[in-house]
Scaffold this active site. Structure first.
Site, short mmCIF file in Angstrom:
data_model
loop_
_atom_site.label_atom_id
_atom_site.label_comp_id
_atom_site.label_asym_id
_atom_site.label_seq_id
_atom_site.Cartn_x
_atom_site.Cartn_y
_atom_site.Cartn_z
N ASP A 45 11.52 -8.93 -12.41
CA ASP A 45 10.69 -7.96 -13.10
C ASP A 45 9.24 -8.45 -13.18
OD1 ASP A 45 11.05 -9.93 -15.02
OD2 ASP A 45 11.93 -8.61 -16.53
N SER A 46 8.99 -9.63 -12.61
CA SER A 46 7.60 -10.08 -12.39
C SER A 46 6.84 -9.10 -11.51
CB SER A 46 7.59 -11.47 -11.75
OG SER A 46 8.44 -11.52 -10.62
N ASP A 89 16.79 -8.68 -11.57
CA ASP A 89 16.55 -8.72 -13.01
C ASP A 89 17.00 -7.44 -13.70
OD1 ASP A 89 15.51 -11.15 -13.86
OD2 ASP A 89 13.47 -10.66 -13.26
N LYS A 117 20.50 -10.67 -13.42
CA LYS A 117 19.95 -11.72 -14.29
C LYS A 117 19.56 -11.12 -15.63
CE LYS A 117 15.86 -13.79 -13.51
NZ LYS A 117 15.08 -13.54 -14.76
N GLU A 119 17.92 -12.05 -19.55
CA GLU A 119 17.16 -12.99 -20.37
C GLU A 119 17.70 -12.99 -21.79
OE1 GLU A 119 12.96 -12.46 -20.39
OE2 GLU A 119 12.78 -12.36 -18.22
N GLU A 186 13.48 -21.95 -17.66
CA GLU A 186 12.04 -21.86 -17.43
C GLU A 186 11.24 -22.62 -18.48
OE1 GLU A 186 8.45 -18.57 -16.74
OE2 GLU A 186 10.53 -17.89 -16.87
#
Length: 269
Positions: A45-46, A89, A117, A119, A186
């Site tokens: 999602d960057s 993501d 993925k 978070e 991270e």
């Protein structure tokens, strides 16, 4: 056509062989990354920053992620090399309930993702368990989580104190027990990256987590020196010395495999 699988990545960890991951958002770069022998691609999602021009990832929607995952999957399919594992993501708000998580994860898998993925921390355990029991492999992103960076004090090092480090170690243990097939860590100190990697039976992918993780990931635009402004400490411009995009991709994969990246200057000791 050969396909990189989660089982293969786990076998690499068991043999002590490190592997590389890069982000990709379109077919062209996905093909080049596959041709370079990079084992894993993250449809991150960057893309909210690198492609859409936002200042953070929070504006990215499920529709965005499905679209870009399809583009990457098409690009990977064009390569004659072994096909990288595609991790996609789950954007902000897509996994707050197990039902939402299952529906949205299935959309990404149908679009071409091999792994989704998520978070978060301990609250993710029921979601991870629900998804993996239904055959949807999960990677859990811990440490600095960009979707909720404001709650963590901004884009800053995590796990600096022993209490915070213990929390992250416990999150890794619980999420692996819940069924996570991969962990992504991270922006933490080297020692914590080493602890989590050695304490986990699943591969741990690091970004700013020191040299001891089982793999390293960078945002494509960062490692090609295309991102404007101040660079994070863990970023290295591989294009500067390589000269071509193809050579830069190959150099990144080689540096990760040989353990020359990250070097001391890219780490939080």
């Amino acid at each position: 056509m050969l396909q990189v699988t989660v089982s293969k990545l786990r076998a690499l960890k068991e043999k002590g062989e490190r592997f590389a991951m890069l982000t990709a958002y379109d077919a062209t770069f996905a093909t080049l990354i596959a041709d370079a022998g990079i084992a894993t691609i993250l449809v991150g999602d960057s893309l909210g920053m690198t492609v859409q021009g936002h200042g953070a990832t929070v504006a990215v929607t499920m529709e965005d992620m499905v679209y870009h995952t399809r583009c990457v999957a098409r690009g990977v399919s064009r390569s004659d090399a072994e096909r990288p594992l595609i991790v996609a993501d789950m954007p902000l708000g897509s996994a707050y309930t197990v039902e939402d998580a299952a529906r949205n994860a299935a959309r990404l898998v149908r679009a071409g993702a091999n792994v989704v993925k998520l978070e978060g921390g301990l609250w993710l355990a029921p979601v991870v368990r629900f998804l993996t029991e239904r055959g949807l492999p999960v990677c859990c992103h811990m440490g600095l989580t960009p979707q909720t960076a404001d709650m963590l004090g901004g884009f800053r090092l995590q796990g600096r104190g022993e209490e915070d480090a213990a929390r992250i170690r416990e999150e890794a243990r619980v999420l692996e027990e819940a069924g996570a097939r991969l962990l992504l860590l991270e922006c933490v100190p080297n020692a914590l990256g080493k602890d989590v990697s050695e304490g986990s039976s699943v591969p741990v992918i690091g970004i700013g987590a020191g040299p001891s993780t089982d793999a390293q990931v960078l945002v494509l635009h960062d490692m090609l020196g295309l991102t404007p402004g101040r660079k994070a400490r863990f970023v290295k411009d591989f294009l500067a010395d390589a000269g071509t995009v193809q050579a830069a991709l190959a150099a990144f994969g080689k540096a990760v495999a040989e353990g020359t990246y990250p070097a001391a200057e890219h780490c939080y000791g």
